[in-house]
Design an enzyme around this catalytic site. Structure first.
Site, PDB file in Angstrom:
ATOM      1  N   SER B  49      30.578  53.429  40.496  1.00 41.95           N
ATOM      2  CA  SER B  49      31.954  53.462  40.004  1.00 41.95           C
ATOM      3  C   SER B  49      32.117  52.339  38.995  1.00 41.95           C
ATOM      4  CB  SER B  49      32.934  53.288  41.169  1.00 41.95           C
ATOM      5  OG  SER B  49      34.270  53.407  40.699  1.00 41.95           O
ATOM      6  N   GLU B  50      32.782  52.640  37.884  1.00 45.20           N
ATOM      7  CA  GLU B  50      32.826  51.705  36.742  1.00 45.20           C
ATOM      8  C   GLU B  50      33.366  50.322  37.105  1.00 45.20           C
ATOM      9  OE1 GLU B  50      35.345  53.881  34.058  1.00 45.20           O
ATOM     10  OE2 GLU B  50      37.182  53.255  35.042  1.00 45.20           O
ATOM     11  N   ASN B  51      34.202  50.249  38.148  1.00 44.66           N
ATOM     12  CA  ASN B  51      34.779  48.960  38.523  1.00 44.66           C
ATOM     13  C   ASN B  51      33.827  48.118  39.382  1.00 44.66           C
ATOM     14  OD1 ASN B  51      35.361  51.075  40.363  1.00 44.66           O
ATOM     15  ND2 ASN B  51      36.828  49.808  41.441  1.00 44.66           N
ATOM     16  N   GLY B  52      32.538  48.403  39.289  1.00 44.78           N
ATOM     17  CA  GLY B  52      31.551  47.495  39.845  1.00 44.78           C
ATOM     18  C   GLY B  52      30.986  47.875  41.195  1.00 44.78           C
ATOM     19  N   SER B  91      28.506  46.060  35.475  1.00 40.57           N
ATOM     20  CA  SER B  91      28.748  47.486  35.720  1.00 40.57           C
ATOM     21  C   SER B  91      28.603  48.301  34.436  1.00 40.57           C
ATOM     22  CB  SER B  91      30.150  47.673  36.303  1.00 40.57           C
ATOM     23  OG  SER B  91      30.366  49.031  36.576  1.00 40.57           O
TER      24      SER B  91
END
Lengths: 231, 223
Positions: B49-52, B91
């Site tokens: 997920s892009e938020n890490g 990320s």
């Protein structure tokens, strides 16, 4: 002995000048420095350029700063509400449609990298992201070894507000889960980084190898109870 | 003609079955998030997920949501054993740096050039929101698009040239729709790898603006 802990939210946000560029950490409900933003509401500061991943996470926080007319320009990757059922950016949308706020859309990874370049002392850099799209319009582009790139500028800031989990008096920070998101890179990119934390612990209580943001990037720490945004 | 287009869930099932074992996968917001619940544990797929978050799973029934664990759609998620958390710089290095094996994204339009439009309808009053889509298409090893074959007005979404603003130029490898699976041969045509039961090549071409070519081993899609 170095001690960056301040004793009030008012002291944590003091001295921010009109027209400042302000970085706001947070992604959705996680890592959003709501209490620092609300403390800023109590000041006279205005004409802010705010850098945030989104245009608001619900009625509290950034939406309040926008409603109070403190934000002149927003730089973000996602400027609309998540959905009609979840009007997270309603305050921004209203002001934007009324022509009262300027908007710069930046792809999320380019936003992170522009902040990193600023914090790391880099100059402009070429990224493949957004090449051939309208977000590259007006920017220098170049084809290098057969691949197209867009030249992007470092994004320097006066102030960063971040939310962390633990801090020690030297400003070393840890975060819970995905509450980390933009906070480490924003802490690097600003001249003044203010961290609101769930708890301040004694020096040495955070093992050195578990520090996620070294204290050199943090100037003020305030311990406060955090009420998360629930959009 | 007796045929029924795939439901969103059936389409997600088809995609999930096509994801290579032990790959790192990013699912875009909207319909692609449905793919997660059809992945089998034995596939060993690790969701990013892009938020890490690397190693994300759905929130098990009965588990209390944690405000610090949300996916790109801001939905509460959980972590698998072996998961890791990083910041946005790392990320997006995973995404842009060629470390994600497959990304599955929604789409407004895909062109025969492999162009993708999925972030901006181009309407005058539209408020732009690109998020991480442009970074994903710039760096993921394979870009799969998951969408309806035609739009709500029945217009083709697989086109010669996108009319909506682009997310990326020449980035799409494969398209999964409710009617067919097609590989993009950039600048030439789309190769039809599979069609739903009862679909004919001519009927598919009639709802597709981009030129199609039938693969010799084109199969019937069974959800």
């Amino acid at each position: 002995m170095m001690n960056k802990v301040v004793d009030s939210l008012a002291a944590a946000v003091s001295g921010i000048e009109d027209g400042a560029t302000l970085l706001l950490g947070g992604f959705g409900t996680s890592g959003t420095p709501i209490e620092l933003m609300q403390a800023l509401l109590e000041t006279d500061v205005k004409d802010l350029t705010v850098v945030s991943n989104s245009a608001g996470g619900g009625p509290t926080g950034l939406s309040q700063l926008i409603e109070a007319g403190k934000v002149r320009k927003l730089i973000c990757s996602f400027a609309r509400s998540l959905s009609a059922n979840l009007p997270t950016a309603a305050a921004f949308e209203k002001r934007y449609r009324a022509g009262q706020i300027e908007l710069e859309i930046v792809p999320q990874g380019t936003l992170a990298e522009r902040l990193r370049a600023a914090g790391a002392g880099m100059g402009p850099f070429f990224t493949p992201t957004a090449y051939g799209t309208k977000l590259a319009h007006g920017k220098e582009t170049r084809v290098i070894n057969g691949r197209g790139y867009v030249l992007e500028e470092p994004l320097h800031a006066d102030v960063a507000f971040v939310k962390a989990h633990l801090a020690d008096p030297m400003g070393n920070l840890t975060y819970r889960y995905a509450g980390r998101n933009f906070a480490p890179v924003m802490s690097m990119a600003a001249k003044l980084t203010v961290a609101q934390v769930d708890q301040v612990v004694r020096l040495g209580e955070i093992a050195p190898e578990y520090v996620m943001t070294p204290g050199i990037f943090v100037q003020r720490v305030i311990e406060c109870e955090h009420v998360p945004v629930i959009p | 003609m007796n045929m029924s287009p795939l439901s969103r869930d059936q389409l997600a099932q088809v995609l999930a079955a096509d994801i290579p074992s032990n790959s790192y996968v990013n699912l875009g917001v909207g319909m692609p998030t449905l793919v997660a619940k059809h992945l089998k544990p034995e596939q060993g797929v690790v969701l990013h997920s892009e938020n890490g978050i690397l190693g994300m799973t759905g929130l098990p029934a009965g588990q209390t949501p944690d405000i610090d664990l949300v996916n790109a759609s801001r939905e509460a998620v959980s972590l698998m054993p072996g998961a890791s958390i990083c910041d946005h710089v790392v990320s997006f290095s995973m995404m842009r740096g060629g470390h994600i094996d497959v990304t599955i994204l929604g789409g407004f339009q895909v062109s025969v050039e492999g162009d993708l439009a999925n972030w901006d309808t181009g309407q005058a009053d539209a408020i732009p929101a690109v998020g991480g889509a442009m970074d994903l298409v710039a760096g993921a090893k394979q870009v799969f698009v998951m969408m309806q074959h035609v739009d709500r007005e029945g217009r083709a979404k697989l086109v010669r040239q996108c009319t909506y603003p682009l997310t990326g130029h020449g980035v799409v490898n494969r398209v999964y729709t409710d009617l067919a699976i097609m590989d993009v041969i950039k600048g030439q045509h789309l190769v039809v790898r599979g069609m739903i039961e009862g679909m004919t090549f001519d009927a598919l071409q009639s709802v597709t603006e981009a030129p199609l070519v039938l693969a010799a081993d084109c199969c019937v899609i069974h959800p």
